[in-house]
Motif scaffolding. Structure first.
Motif, mmCIF file in Angstrom:
data_model
loop_
_atom_site.group_PDB
_atom_site.id
_atom_site.type_symbol
_atom_site.label_atom_id
_atom_site.label_comp_id
_atom_site.label_asym_id
_atom_site.label_seq_id
_atom_site.Cartn_x
_atom_site.Cartn_y
_atom_site.Cartn_z
ATOM 1 N N GLY A 129 1.257 -1.067 -0.037
ATOM 2 C CA GLY A 129 0.340 -0.301 -0.031
ATOM 3 C C GLY A 129 1.195 1.308 0.213
ATOM 4 O O GLY A 129 1.712 1.383 -0.392
ATOM 5 N N TYR A 130 0.202 2.262 0.644
ATOM 6 C CA TYR A 130 1.218 3.549 0.784
ATOM 7 C C TYR A 130 1.909 3.290 1.595
ATOM 8 O O TYR A 130 2.234 3.163 2.493
ATOM 9 C CB TYR A 130 -0.038 4.746 1.443
ATOM 10 N N GLU A 150 -0.035 1.031 -3.991
ATOM 11 C CA GLU A 150 -0.975 2.517 -4.748
ATOM 12 C C GLU A 150 -0.450 3.614 -4.329
ATOM 13 O O GLU A 150 -0.740 4.615 -5.287
ATOM 14 C CB GLU A 150 -1.973 2.014 -2.969
ATOM 15 N N ASP A 163 0.334 3.596 -7.965
ATOM 16 C CA ASP A 163 -0.547 4.530 -8.842
ATOM 17 C C ASP A 163 -0.725 5.293 -8.723
ATOM 18 O O ASP A 163 -1.885 6.699 -10.310
ATOM 19 C CB ASP A 163 -2.000 2.846 -8.338
#
Length: 213
Positions: A103-104, A186, A189
């Motif tokens: 994720g982040y 993420e 993206d």
């Protein structure tokens, strides 16, 4: 007839490990290699932020046009992207700090300000950058305290926040943006989407306009 015994067995040993060798998601893992070790994956399950703090490692991987890409890593930072097949051969004496993530990452949003058109990533591309001196000192501190930091979520988050802040301050903005845009995370993206917006805005402002009064 007596069997001949090899005196230097380690010279002929090659250990093979899968990507799980880099440790758990969102945790630091420190490794020092006493013999040549190949870590591989045919489809990486997560992104891995990899710091080669000492010694040498040979990365081979990618897909498409970059499938045969080879990069020698020595005091380098790179990200092994999610979904990419790779083999990384770590030489004896090599030391690494790995941080798998999906994720982040704990980063300042100002990373987006460093995004320029030249920073746009190419699918399957691997980016490696020199580890700045200021960051190197922090990585040494993490390795020395890995027993305390490794299992602790809060300490890991604080340490990772400091690492990313140092990277943003001591590396060129475009390089930092390109590095973190790699992979299927993420954060990658979001950065890639921001790049497209910046590119479109640049293209629009370059168009000539005829104004009639």
């Amino acid at each position: 007839m007596k069997n001949r015994v090899m005196k230097n067995k380690q010279d002929f040993i090659l250990k093979v490990e899968n990507e799980g060798f880099f440790g758990s998601l969102n945790r630091f893992t420190y490794r020092r290699f006493d013999c040549t070790t190949a870590v591989w994956s045919d489809c990486a399950g997560s992104n891995v932020l990899l710091f080669v703090t000492d010694g040498e490692a040979l990365f081979s991987g990618g897909y498409g046009d970059d499938a045969a890409c080879e990069i020698m890593l020595h005091r380098k930072v790179t990200i092994l992207p999610k979904g990419m097949p790779f083999v990384t051969e770590f030489r004896p004496g090599c030391e690494i700090l790995a941080y798998p993530f999906d994720g982040y990452m704990p980063m300042d949003a100002s990373v987006y300000a460093g995004i320029v058109r030249e920073a746009e990533p190419v699918a399957g591309e691997t980016v490696a950058a020199d580890i700045p001196k200021a960051l190197e000192r922090e990585l040494v501190n993490i390795c020395r305290n890995i027993v305390s930091i490794g299992p602790n979520e809060t300490l890991t988050h604080l340490a990772m926040r400091k690492v990313t802040a140092l990277m943003q301050r001591s590396m060129k903005p475009a390089l930092t943006a390109k590095l973190f845009a790699i992979g299927g995370s993420e954060l990658g993206d979001e950065i890639f989407r921001y790049m497209k917006m910046a590119e479109n805005r640049t293209n629009l402002t370059k168009k000539s306009v005829e104004v009639i009064f």
